[in-house]
Design a protein around this motif. Structure first.
Motif, short mmCIF file in Angstrom:
data_model
loop_
_atom_site.label_atom_id
_atom_site.label_comp_id
_atom_site.label_asym_id
_atom_site.label_seq_id
_atom_site.Cartn_x
_atom_site.Cartn_y
_atom_site.Cartn_z
N UNK A 258 4.70 -0.44 0.42
CA UNK A 258 5.31 -0.37 2.11
C UNK A 258 4.05 -1.66 2.81
N UNK A 259 4.61 -3.16 2.55
CA UNK A 259 4.14 -4.22 3.62
C UNK A 259 4.00 -3.71 4.33
N UNK A 260 3.58 -4.17 6.33
CA UNK A 260 4.38 -4.25 7.16
C UNK A 260 3.58 -5.50 7.38
N UNK A 261 4.91 -6.00 8.57
CA UNK A 261 4.80 -7.26 9.03
C UNK A 261 5.25 -7.05 10.54
N UNK A 262 5.06 -7.64 11.17
CA UNK A 262 6.34 -8.18 12.28
C UNK A 262 6.79 -9.52 12.84
N UNK A 263 8.08 -9.35 13.19
CA UNK A 263 8.54 -11.05 13.33
C UNK A 263 8.49 -11.76 14.35
N UNK B 148 3.79 12.84 1.95
CA UNK B 148 2.25 12.88 1.84
C UNK B 148 2.20 12.82 0.31
N UNK B 149 2.80 12.45 -0.26
CA UNK B 149 2.44 12.13 -1.67
C UNK B 149 3.24 10.64 -2.38
N UNK B 150 2.99 9.69 -2.16
CA UNK B 150 3.99 8.88 -2.48
C UNK B 150 3.23 8.05 -3.13
N UNK B 151 2.07 8.45 -3.71
CA UNK B 151 0.89 7.63 -4.39
C UNK B 151 0.52 6.56 -4.30
N UNK B 152 -0.54 6.38 -4.35
CA UNK B 152 -1.19 4.51 -4.84
C UNK B 152 -0.35 3.82 -5.77
N UNK B 153 -0.59 2.42 -5.12
CA UNK B 153 0.48 1.30 -6.17
C UNK B 153 -0.92 0.94 -7.10
N UNK C 113 0.53 -1.11 0.04
CA UNK C 113 -0.06 0.14 0.00
C UNK C 113 1.24 1.10 0.22
N UNK C 114 0.11 2.40 0.09
CA UNK C 114 0.71 3.55 -0.51
C UNK C 114 1.70 3.65 0.83
N UNK C 115 2.96 4.52 1.31
CA UNK C 115 3.38 4.54 2.63
C UNK C 115 2.34 6.96 3.10
N UNK C 116 2.63 6.88 4.03
CA UNK C 116 2.36 8.00 4.34
C UNK C 116 2.86 8.44 5.39
N UNK C 117 3.64 9.23 5.54
CA UNK C 117 4.08 10.66 6.87
C UNK C 117 2.85 10.23 8.24
N UNK C 118 3.70 10.65 8.73
CA UNK C 118 2.73 10.54 10.57
C UNK C 118 1.80 11.54 10.36
N UNK C 119 0.22 11.12 11.39
CA UNK C 119 -0.38 12.26 11.99
C UNK C 119 -1.23 11.41 12.46
N UNK C 120 -1.40 12.72 13.71
CA UNK C 120 -2.46 11.99 14.29
C UNK C 120 -4.92 12.56 13.77
N UNK C 121 -4.78 12.18 12.60
CA UNK C 121 -6.15 12.84 12.33
C UNK C 121 -6.27 13.76 10.95
#
Lengths: 307, 111
Positions: free
Chosen positions: A101-106, A59-64, A41-49
């Motif tokens: 980005x694809x997000x997992x944990x290990x 702020x503009x990494x574009x949707x895959x 998915x698109x990476x986006x910078x942090x925000x609180x809403x």
């Protein structure tokens, strides 16, 4: 080789989708983009809403996109198998980057191996003047492609160290000169917290504090197969191994070029980041240096581990 | 197999003061699509007229047959599409005196 290992090897070799890969003992995920985006998915910078709070560079990494590699001259190219690949596309704005980005944990620390078949293109342009001196072989379009990177974002358990491994293929420099080398970075990627705390100024290159915080990977000189026009797609094999038990990169292979990464220092963040225990993110990006859209395509991705 | 769907956010809190078009988006795999346009701010007297456009190659564009939809106040509007071929974008015309508009634009595709 044990009987079990031999059987596994035979099964992998007989699988027409997996036999082009070299997975470690456990396949963590295999993404065939004929099946969908598979969590990229698109990476986006942090925000609180409030999206206005996202720092400018993030702020503009574009949707895959799921691309059929369709071009104005030949129609649909398709992927290695099936029709679709994952496409990242920049805007037609100098220095704009698209990042997925694809997000997992290990579960455990150890070897993490990222493999893919990729290709890269600049959007077709129609400026006749740019064709001045065209020899029928060297594509003007090749010089309109900036760079692409594969990276990760890893955080050891709670209150653990955070770091990001990264390999970048630098096709051209900011002036449009062909470089065609694999690079690694020498500083951390500035985070939202670092910028808000004034630790770093707003960065121009998303991955580094300063735009010049890059060094050539030993043996990293490697012209790739751009193939003469903006619409001829040749897929390249890439394997990149990270050892999260040592916070080190191990090896990068692109086609027949195998690069030892073990002596390269991976920058580690100062302090701790809350809420990221066992973070294991994978990132893809493409950046244009001109006013021409740049594209990175992935036919498929396989990530395997030794845990 | 479940149907596949994907929502792309093509503009995020973007402010425009003149005509614009969204970035090309490939959706050849999808059977249907729906644009969602959320206006966060719009100057008094301004109007935003949006036309869905289609393309065989992501380079050259023509209007899709559905006709434009217009917004002139804060809120959310949508527009469905079918039989659109390969690429989609929105062509947006901004009218009014010294207009400005702040928008979120989503493209939801399914197939």
């Amino acid at each position: 080789m044990s009987a079990v290992a031999s059987m596994r090897d035979s099964i992998l070799r007989a699988d027409t989708r997996l036999s082009k890969y070299h997975p470690l003992s456990r396949i963590l995920f295999y993404d065939d983009f004929d099946e969908g985006v598979n969590g990229w998915c698109e990476l986006v910078g942090n925000h609180a809403g409030n999206l206005d709070d996202i720092r400018e560079i993030a702020r503009d990494f574009r949707p895959p996109q799921l691309s059929s590699c369709t071009f104005f001259d030949i129609g649909t190219h398709g992927s290695i198998e099936g029709t679709y690949s994952l496409k990242l596309a920049t805007r037609a704005v100098p220095n704009h980057a698209a990042i997925a980005i694809k997000r997992l944990t290990y579960m455990r620390r150890g070897l993490v191996q990222f493999e893919t078949y990729f290709t890269f293109k600049a959007e077709q342009t129609f400026d006749r003047a740019a064709l001045s001196g065209w020899d029928g072989n060297k594509a003007p379009s090749e010089r309109q492609f900036g760079d692409f990177s594969f990276s990760n974002d890893i955080c050891d358990g709670e209150n653990g160290k955070r770091y990001m491994g990264l390999v970048r293929y630098l096709n051209t420099d900011v002036d449009g000169n062909l470089v065609q080398k694999w690079m690694h970075k020498t500083s951390v990627q500035p985070t939202t917290r670092m910028e808000r705390q004034g630790v770093v100024p707003p960065n121009q290159d998303f991955h580094t504090v300063n735009p010049d915080d890059w060094e050539e990977i030993p043996g990293g000189n490697q012209p790739l197969c751009f193939n003469e026009t903006a619409s001829k797609v040749n897929w390249h094999y890439l394997k990149w191994i990270m050892d999260t038990s040592r916070r080190r990169m191990v090896e990068l292979q692109c086609n027949d070029n195998v690069m030892d990464l073990s002596s390269i220092e991976v920058p580690v963040y100062d302090g701790h980041y809350h809420g990221l225990p066992n973070l294991l993110n994978f990132l893809l990006d493409v950046r244009t240096r001109t006013n021409v859209r740049n594209f990175l395509y992935l036919d498929s991705v396989l990530v395997s581990v030794d845990w | 197999m479940l149907r596949r769907s994907f929502t792309a956010v093509l503009e995020k809190n973007s402010t425009f003061t003149s005509d614009f078009a969204t970035e090309p988006y490939e959706a050849g795999w999808a059977l249907e699509a729906r644009w969602f346009v959320r206006i966060l701010e719009i100057s008094p007297g301004a109007g935003l007229t949006m036309t869905a456009q289609i393309s065989p190659d992501g380079l050259f564009w023509c209007d899709e047959e559905s006709g434009p939809f217009c917004l002139n106040e804060v809120g959310l509007a949508s527009m469905p599409l079918r039989n659109f071929g390969q690429w989609l974008r929105l062509d947006a015309r901004l009218s009014g005196k010294n207009p400005h508009v702040k928008v979120l634009i989503y493209l939801a595709v399914k197939g």
